[in-house]
Design an enzyme around this catalytic site. Sequence first.
Site, short mmCIF file in Angstrom:
data_model
loop_
_atom_site.label_atom_id
_atom_site.label_comp_id
_atom_site.label_asym_id
_atom_site.label_seq_id
_atom_site.Cartn_x
_atom_site.Cartn_y
_atom_site.Cartn_z
N ARG A 1 1.86 12.24 -9.18
CA ARG A 1 2.23 11.18 -8.73
C ARG A 1 3.66 10.65 -8.94
NH1 ARG A 1 -2.23 7.72 -7.78
NH2 ARG A 1 -4.18 7.93 -9.04
N PHE B 1 -2.48 15.96 4.15
CA PHE B 1 -2.43 15.55 2.80
C PHE B 1 -1.17 15.54 2.09
CE2 PHE B 1 -3.68 15.11 -1.64
CZ PHE B 1 -4.63 13.95 -1.43
N ASP C 1 -4.84 5.62 5.76
CA ASP C 1 -5.29 6.75 6.54
C ASP C 1 -6.30 6.45 7.35
OD1 ASP C 1 -6.25 9.30 6.63
OD2 ASP C 1 -6.59 9.86 4.63
N GLU D 1 0.96 -1.11 0.10
CA GLU D 1 -0.18 -0.02 0.03
C GLU D 1 0.75 1.23 -0.01
OE1 GLU D 1 -2.72 1.17 -0.15
OE2 GLU D 1 -4.39 0.24 0.71
N ASP D 2 0.30 2.20 -0.53
CA ASP D 2 0.95 3.66 -0.62
C ASP D 2 0.97 4.05 0.75
OD1 ASP D 2 -1.50 3.94 -0.87
OD2 ASP D 2 -1.46 5.39 -2.53
P1 IMP Z 1 -7.97 5.06 3.69
O1 IMP Z 1 -9.30 4.32 3.25
O2 IMP Z 1 -8.67 6.21 4.47
O3 IMP Z 1 -7.12 4.57 4.55
O4 IMP Z 1 -7.47 5.72 2.57
C1 IMP Z 1 -6.50 5.03 1.58
C2 IMP Z 1 -6.28 5.47 0.35
O5 IMP Z 1 -6.63 7.00 0.31
C3 IMP Z 1 -4.99 5.60 -0.11
O6 IMP Z 1 -4.44 4.23 -0.64
C4 IMP Z 1 -4.77 6.84 -1.09
O7 IMP Z 1 -4.91 6.37 -2.33
C5 IMP Z 1 -5.83 7.64 -0.43
N1 IMP Z 1 -5.24 8.74 0.52
C6 IMP Z 1 -5.05 8.70 1.69
N2 IMP Z 1 -4.38 9.90 2.22
C7 IMP Z 1 -3.90 10.48 1.15
C8 IMP Z 1 -2.84 11.50 1.12
O8 IMP Z 1 -2.52 12.05 2.18
N3 IMP Z 1 -2.58 11.83 -0.19
C9 IMP Z 1 -2.95 11.07 -1.22
N4 IMP Z 1 -3.89 9.96 -1.20
C10 IMP Z 1 -4.49 9.54 0.19
#
Ligand code: IMP
Length: 184
Positions: free
Chosen positions: A174, A161, A112, A108-109
């Site tokens: 990206r 962010f 959040d 995973e990148d």
């Molecule tokens: P989550 O479901 O809130 O954990 O978010 C997961 C996805 O949201 C990540 O795989 C990203 O694609 C996107 N995301 C969450 N935070 C960021 C950020 O700070 N920058 C860019 N994409 C984000």
Amino acid sequence: MTFDDQEHLERDPLIDQILISSAEIQRRVAELGREISVEYRETVPILVSILKGGVVFHADLMRRLSVLHEIDFLSVSSYEGGTQSTGVVKILKDLGNSITGRDVLLVEDIVDTGLTLQYLREILNARHPNSLKVCTLLNKVDARQVDVPLEYVGFDIPNEFVIGYGLDYDEKYRHLPFIGVMKG
Ligand code: IMP
């Protein structure tokens, strides 16, 4: 900070600062690669990358592994072009191969809220892999809404962010070699 990082920063007025430089990322990815190679030394894992954000990290990480492995891709959408999590996750492209009985490492990148990962763990576990572990480059600890296990974490970061190294803002940025913060 390398010249490339600095050049990007100077060129784009929307990038506020570099949070993690490209050199720091590369150092950490190499460390993670060594740890993962030890853990999977007796098996051939499948590294599953989450498109599109995880792909840059995935490409670097796999070249730091000294063990044989396979790769596969999964595409999900959770954000609709902005900076707010909708909590809605939908599969846009499924895996190419079966993971039943296999050792799967989800790459995973960023984690959040954790909602995306929680959902992905459910659907992948339902396919009965031998093991399912997670390697995320970034971990926004304070943004977590659900408790999800993370076996490998590159960096814990503040609740801001971020963009770059695969992560986008409205599909852009990206390509940046570092993790940056946008101007608020
Ligand atoms: P989550 O479901 O809130 O954990 O978010 C997961 C996805 O949201 C990540 O795989 C990203 O694609 C996107 N995301 C969450 N935070 C960021 C950020 O700070 N920058 C860019 N994409 C984000």
